[in-house]
Design an enzyme around this catalytic site. Structure first.
Site, PDB file in Angstrom:
ATOM      1  CE  LYS A 187       3.366   3.205   3.006  1.00  0.00           C
ATOM      2  NZ  LYS A 187       3.350   3.308   4.353  1.00  0.00           N
ATOM      3  CG  LEU A 235       8.451   2.420   4.727  1.00  0.00           C
ATOM      4  CD1 LEU A 235       8.012   1.130   3.890  1.00  0.00           C
ATOM      5  CD2 LEU A 235       7.356   3.278   5.083  1.00  0.00           C
ATOM      6  CE1 TYR A 292       1.109  -0.136   4.409  1.00  0.00           C
ATOM      7  CE2 TYR A 292       0.020   1.828   4.473  1.00  0.00           C
ATOM      8  CZ  TYR A 292       0.944   0.974   4.914  1.00  0.00           C
ATOM      9  OH  TYR A 292       1.590   1.362   5.921  1.00  0.00           O
ATOM     10  CD  GLU A 328      10.131   1.654  10.518  1.00  0.00           C
ATOM     11  OE1 GLU A 328      10.085   2.682   9.722  1.00  0.00           O
ATOM     12  OE2 GLU A 328       9.700   0.440   9.944  1.00  0.00           O
TER      13      GLU A 328
END
Ligand SMILES: Cc1ncc(COP(=O)(O)O)c(C=O)c1O
Length: 282
Positions: A146, A202, A31, A178
């Site tokens: 992702k 990411l 996505y 993260e």
């Protein structure tokens, strides 16, 4: 609300996906979330590039990514979102097929879905800063893709919410990778530090833009792991993301950062980011 599904624009309730869709059965999909300011997307081409990469890493083939930028524009118009703040969500799965782990046959068409929504900017958190919590990293080893397999992020985000925090920061081998939906930075003696790109984070567009802005403004950057036990020495901290933008983090678990007040470097980056993202409107 009008949404896009497999080439058609449909009322939200008419957009149906099979219960055998591999997105539903295996979270076998990817996505993007793209932010629009007054009807204009920020970084659309970059998001499309990351989507292509995610699809390619998962070997999901036969997806026409190019037209999705135009689909996103049309969704803004169809939903009265050409002014104000909005986001577009795009999801692509490997399609619908009888349940089996191995890829379905090559004729199986990927499922392509997109929807636009109004976005409510978290102004008070940008101004006052937010709290984060530390959680153990329990995600897989390809966080650079992702994918919609976000249950670890979902669990962490819920834990953050219950602790009155905006974000959960994952800690792997003592270092912060993260956040559940953001990249993380801290400032030590005037140097902005953030985890280096790897399979454990990411590659965020906001992170990239912030690093570019640092270069332009002569702010030194260190792409190096931030260890959780270093946080007590951090002068500032922030989280970065498409909807989060540059958000000050003023508390991590019980520890206050800079006495609970956003710092000067964070402010500088916030202002520069606002200028950069709204530049298209001038
Ligand atoms: C896990 C994770 N890290 C980082 C980010 C920030 O990426 P971007 O700046 O491209 O929105 C996101 C955004 O959704 C995310 O889900």
């Amino acid at each position: 609300m009008t949404v896009y599904l497999n080439g058609k624009y449909l009322p939200r309730d008419a957009a149906m996906v099979s219960a055998f869709d591999r997105g539903f059965v295996f979270a076998d999909g990817v996505y993007e979330v793209i932010r629009a300011y007054e009807g204009r997307f920020f970084g659309m081409e970059w998001h499309m590039k990351r989507l292509r990469r995610s699809l390619s890493e998962l070997l999901i083939r036969n997806v026409e990514v190019e037209p999705l930028a135009e689909v996103s524009n049309r969704l803004l118009s169809e939903n009265g979102l050409t002014t104000g703040d909005a986001t577009v969500y795009i999801q692509v799965t490997r399609g619908t097929a009888p349940r089996a782990h191995i890829f379905p046959d090559s004729e199986t068409r990927p499922t392509v879905f997109a929807a636009a929504s109004p976005f409510e900017a978290p102004q008070h958190l940008w101004t006052d800063g937010a709290k984060a919590i530390l959680v153990p990293e329990i995600r897989w080893a390809r966080c650079d893709i992702k994918t919609v397999a976000l249950v670890a992020n979902v669990m962490a985000s819920q834990k953050a919410k219950e602790a009155g925090a905006k974000e959960a920061l994952f800690v792997r081998d003592g270092a912060i990778t993260e956040g559940a939906h953001t990249n993380f930075c801290a400032v030590f003696d005037g140097v902005l530090q953030t985890a280096p790109l790897s399979n454990y984070i990411l590659p965020g567009l906001t992170r990239k833009v912030v690093l570019e802005m640092c270069a332009e403004m002569d702010i030194p950057v260190r792409e190096f792991p931030i260890f959780a036990d270093q946080l007590k020495d951090a002068d500032e901290a922030m989280i970065l993301g498409t909807t989060t933008e540059v958000m000050p983090i003023v508390q991590i678990d019980e520890m206050m950062i800079r006495g609970g007040k956003p710092g000067p470097l964070t402010r500088k980056l916030q202002e520069a980011y606002v200028r950069r993202t709204r530049k298209a409107l001038e």
